[in-house]
Motif scaffolding. Sequence first.
Motif, PDB file in Angstrom:
ATOM      1  N   GLN A 186      79.756  34.018   4.797  1.00 41.30           N
ATOM      2  CA  GLN A 186      78.311  34.152   4.631  1.00 41.30           C
ATOM      3  C   GLN A 186      77.858  35.607   4.788  1.00 41.30           C
ATOM      4  O   GLN A 186      76.952  36.063   4.093  1.00 41.30           O
ATOM      5  CB  GLN A 186      77.577  33.263   5.630  1.00 41.30           C
ATOM      6  CG  GLN A 186      77.709  31.786   5.331  1.00 41.30           C
ATOM      7  CD  GLN A 186      76.771  30.932   6.161  1.00 41.30           C
ATOM      8  OE1 GLN A 186      75.756  31.393   6.672  1.00 41.30           O
ATOM      9  NE2 GLN A 186      77.109  29.655   6.298  1.00 41.30           N
ATOM     10  N   ARG A 187      78.520  36.320   5.689  1.00 35.46           N
ATOM     11  CA  ARG A 187      78.160  37.727   5.900  1.00 35.46           C
ATOM     12  C   ARG A 187      78.489  38.563   4.663  1.00 35.46           C
ATOM     13  O   ARG A 187      77.728  39.467   4.289  1.00 35.46           O
ATOM     14  CB  ARG A 187      78.890  38.268   7.134  1.00 35.46           C
ATOM     15  CG  ARG A 187      78.417  39.639   7.592  1.00 35.46           C
ATOM     16  CD  ARG A 187      79.014  39.974   8.944  1.00 35.46           C
ATOM     17  NE  ARG A 187      78.541  41.277   9.417  1.00 35.46           N
ATOM     18  CZ  ARG A 187      79.339  42.336   9.605  1.00 35.46           C
ATOM     19  NH1 ARG A 187      80.637  42.246   9.357  1.00 35.46           N
ATOM     20  NH2 ARG A 187      78.837  43.478  10.041  1.00 35.46           N
ATOM     21  N   GLU A 188      79.605  38.248   4.028  1.00 35.78           N
ATOM     22  CA  GLU A 188      79.999  38.970   2.801  1.00 35.78           C
ATOM     23  C   GLU A 188      78.993  38.702   1.681  1.00 35.78           C
ATOM     24  O   GLU A 188      78.604  39.627   0.949  1.00 35.78           O
ATOM     25  CB  GLU A 188      81.407  38.530   2.382  1.00 35.78           C
ATOM     26  CG  GLU A 188      81.982  39.362   1.255  1.00 35.78           C
ATOM     27  CD  GLU A 188      83.405  38.965   0.897  1.00 35.78           C
ATOM     28  OE1 GLU A 188      83.828  39.275  -0.229  1.00 35.78           O
ATOM     29  OE2 GLU A 188      84.082  38.343   1.737  1.00 35.78           O
ATOM     30  N   ILE A 189      78.555  37.470   1.555  1.00 35.13           N
ATOM     31  CA  ILE A 189      77.549  37.112   0.545  1.00 35.13           C
ATOM     32  C   ILE A 189      76.249  37.874   0.815  1.00 35.13           C
ATOM     33  O   ILE A 189      75.622  38.415  -0.105  1.00 35.13           O
ATOM     34  CB  ILE A 189      77.292  35.590   0.549  1.00 35.13           C
ATOM     35  CG1 ILE A 189      78.512  34.851  -0.003  1.00 35.13           C
ATOM     36  CG2 ILE A 189      76.047  35.240  -0.270  1.00 35.13           C
ATOM     37  CD1 ILE A 189      78.472  33.347   0.197  1.00 35.13           C
ATOM     38  N   PHE A 190      75.872  37.930   2.083  1.00 35.22           N
ATOM     39  CA  PHE A 190      74.653  38.648   2.469  1.00 35.22           C
ATOM     40  C   PHE A 190      74.745  40.133   2.116  1.00 35.22           C
ATOM     41  O   PHE A 190      73.809  40.718   1.567  1.00 35.22           O
ATOM     42  CB  PHE A 190      74.405  38.472   3.974  1.00 35.22           C
ATOM     43  CG  PHE A 190      73.333  39.358   4.542  1.00 35.22           C
ATOM     44  CD1 PHE A 190      71.998  39.168   4.195  1.00 35.22           C
ATOM     45  CD2 PHE A 190      73.656  40.390   5.425  1.00 35.22           C
ATOM     46  CE1 PHE A 190      71.001  39.987   4.724  1.00 35.22           C
ATOM     47  CE2 PHE A 190      72.674  41.202   5.945  1.00 35.22           C
ATOM     48  CZ  PHE A 190      71.340  41.011   5.593  1.00 35.22           C
ATOM     49  N   GLU A 191      75.883  40.734   2.400  1.00 35.45           N
ATOM     50  CA  GLU A 191      76.080  42.158   2.104  1.00 35.45           C
ATOM     51  C   GLU A 191      75.995  42.423   0.605  1.00 35.45           C
ATOM     52  O   GLU A 191      75.367  43.398   0.172  1.00 35.45           O
ATOM     53  CB  GLU A 191      77.433  42.625   2.652  1.00 35.45           C
ATOM     54  CG  GLU A 191      77.481  42.715   4.173  1.00 35.45           C
ATOM     55  CD  GLU A 191      78.894  42.833   4.730  1.00 35.45           C
ATOM     56  OE1 GLU A 191      79.821  43.095   3.924  1.00 35.45           O
ATOM     57  OE2 GLU A 191      79.063  42.663   5.938  1.00 35.45           O
ATOM     58  N   LYS A 192      76.624  41.576  -0.196  1.00 38.41           N
ATOM     59  CA  LYS A 192      76.604  41.748  -1.647  1.00 38.41           C
ATOM     60  C   LYS A 192      75.181  41.589  -2.189  1.00 38.41           C
ATOM     61  O   LYS A 192      74.753  42.348  -3.070  1.00 38.41           O
ATOM     62  CB  LYS A 192      77.535  40.733  -2.309  1.00 38.41           C
ATOM     63  CG  LYS A 192      79.001  41.045  -2.156  1.00 38.41           C
ATOM     64  CD  LYS A 192      79.888  39.987  -2.759  1.00 38.41           C
ATOM     65  CE  LYS A 192      81.362  40.321  -2.588  1.00 38.41           C
ATOM     66  NZ  LYS A 192      82.224  39.216  -3.049  1.00 38.41           N
ATOM     67  N   LYS A 193      74.460  40.632  -1.647  1.00 38.31           N
ATOM     68  CA  LYS A 193      73.072  40.404  -2.068  1.00 38.31           C
ATOM     69  C   LYS A 193      72.215  41.633  -1.763  1.00 38.31           C
ATOM     70  O   LYS A 193      71.385  42.045  -2.573  1.00 38.31           O
ATOM     71  CB  LYS A 193      72.531  39.178  -1.337  1.00 38.31           C
ATOM     72  CG  LYS A 193      71.123  38.788  -1.746  1.00 38.31           C
ATOM     73  CD  LYS A 193      70.674  37.554  -0.959  1.00 38.31           C
ATOM     74  CE  LYS A 193      69.211  37.245  -1.226  1.00 38.31           C
ATOM     75  NZ  LYS A 193      68.734  36.116  -0.395  1.00 38.31           N
ATOM     76  N   CYS A 194      72.438  42.216  -0.599  1.00 35.37           N
ATOM     77  CA  CYS A 194      71.668  43.400  -0.213  1.00 35.37           C
ATOM     78  C   CYS A 194      71.999  44.585  -1.119  1.00 35.37           C
ATOM     79  O   CYS A 194      71.116  45.382  -1.472  1.00 35.37           O
ATOM     80  CB  CYS A 194      71.932  43.757   1.243  1.00 35.37           C
ATOM     81  SG  CYS A 194      71.127  42.646   2.423  1.00 35.37           S
ATOM     82  N   LEU A 195      73.282  44.708  -1.502  1.00 35.54           N
ATOM     83  CA  LEU A 195      73.675  45.795  -2.397  1.00 35.54           C
ATOM     84  C   LEU A 195      73.000  45.649  -3.759  1.00 35.54           C
ATOM     85  O   LEU A 195      72.519  46.625  -4.337  1.00 35.54           O
ATOM     86  CB  LEU A 195      75.198  45.810  -2.574  1.00 35.54           C
ATOM     87  CG  LEU A 195      76.005  46.431  -1.435  1.00 35.54           C
ATOM     88  CD1 LEU A 195      77.495  46.173  -1.648  1.00 35.54           C
ATOM     89  CD2 LEU A 195      75.733  47.928  -1.340  1.00 35.54           C
ATOM     90  N   VAL A 196      72.963  44.426  -4.243  1.00 33.28           N
ATOM     91  CA  VAL A 196      72.299  44.157  -5.533  1.00 33.28           C
ATOM     92  C   VAL A 196      70.807  44.506  -5.466  1.00 33.28           C
ATOM     93  O   VAL A 196      70.246  45.044  -6.408  1.00 33.28           O
ATOM     94  CB  VAL A 196      72.487  42.669  -5.930  1.00 33.28           C
ATOM     95  CG1 VAL A 196      71.602  42.303  -7.106  1.00 33.28           C
ATOM     96  CG2 VAL A 196      73.948  42.402  -6.281  1.00 33.28           C
ATOM     97  N   ASN A 197      70.222  44.203  -4.316  1.00 30.33           N
ATOM     98  CA  ASN A 197      68.788  44.468  -4.144  1.00 30.33           C
ATOM     99  C   ASN A 197      68.456  45.900  -3.712  1.00 30.33           C
ATOM    100  O   ASN A 197      67.308  46.222  -3.436  1.00 30.33           O
ATOM    101  CB  ASN A 197      68.190  43.491  -3.133  1.00 30.33           C
ATOM    102  CG  ASN A 197      68.216  42.062  -3.646  1.00 30.33           C
ATOM    103  OD1 ASN A 197      68.200  41.850  -4.844  1.00 30.33           O
ATOM    104  ND2 ASN A 197      68.250  41.103  -2.746  1.00 30.33           N
ATOM    105  N   GLY A 198      69.525  46.719  -3.578  1.00 34.19           N
ATOM    106  CA  GLY A 198      69.312  48.124  -3.226  1.00 34.19           C
ATOM    107  C   GLY A 198      69.177  48.405  -1.748  1.00 34.19           C
ATOM    108  O   GLY A 198      68.748  49.486  -1.357  1.00 34.19           O
TER     109      GLY A 198
END
Length: 200
Positions: A186-198
């Motif tokens: 879940q933490r990895e998914i969160f990190e990737k989502k944040c990267l996509v959102n800048g």
Amino acid sequence: MALFNDNQKILEFLELVGRLKHEKRTGWVLCDINECESIAGHMYRMGMMTFLLTDENNITKLDRFRCLQIALVHDLAECIVGDLTPHCGVSVEEKHRREDEAMKKIAELTGIAGDRMYELYKEYENQSSPEAKFAKDLDRYDMILQAFEYEKRENAPKKLEEFFAATYGKFDHPFIQSLVEELYRQREIFEKKCLVNGNT
């Protein structure tokens, strides 16, 4: 008269325990986490996690009640000495000495019940039983779970990476290992989502 004195001591004990409801955990304070958890909050969630042991995942047949008791007393000394971390300038030996002294004082206030609490505390400190080892897993898991919750709340991926690094590979019980894997996922998914959102 004896009962009066005993009840006086019990009240003193309960007031000491009450401090844990308001004492913030040092690690989060040092990381400038606003409205961070209390020591009691940490111990409470650890206690609740012992209820998650079932016939299916408790393959080592841990005593669930003993796990709960250890979870509830493992940081009890902090009501007197505070939450001492490696960043507090106190050696590991001195930390243990202070906590042991505090637990002896607590035991004196509560008689036979205190003797039991002290015994469970020493079991945890010495990691001398499977239940104590499981409680240590709970302690570490609750910490990284809390770290992830703060990262999400502040929209700050990897802000609290040091807590994950400090516990990596240190989980022993298969059930907790599976929870750690899910948390990392879940933490990895969160990190990737944040990267996509800048957000970084």
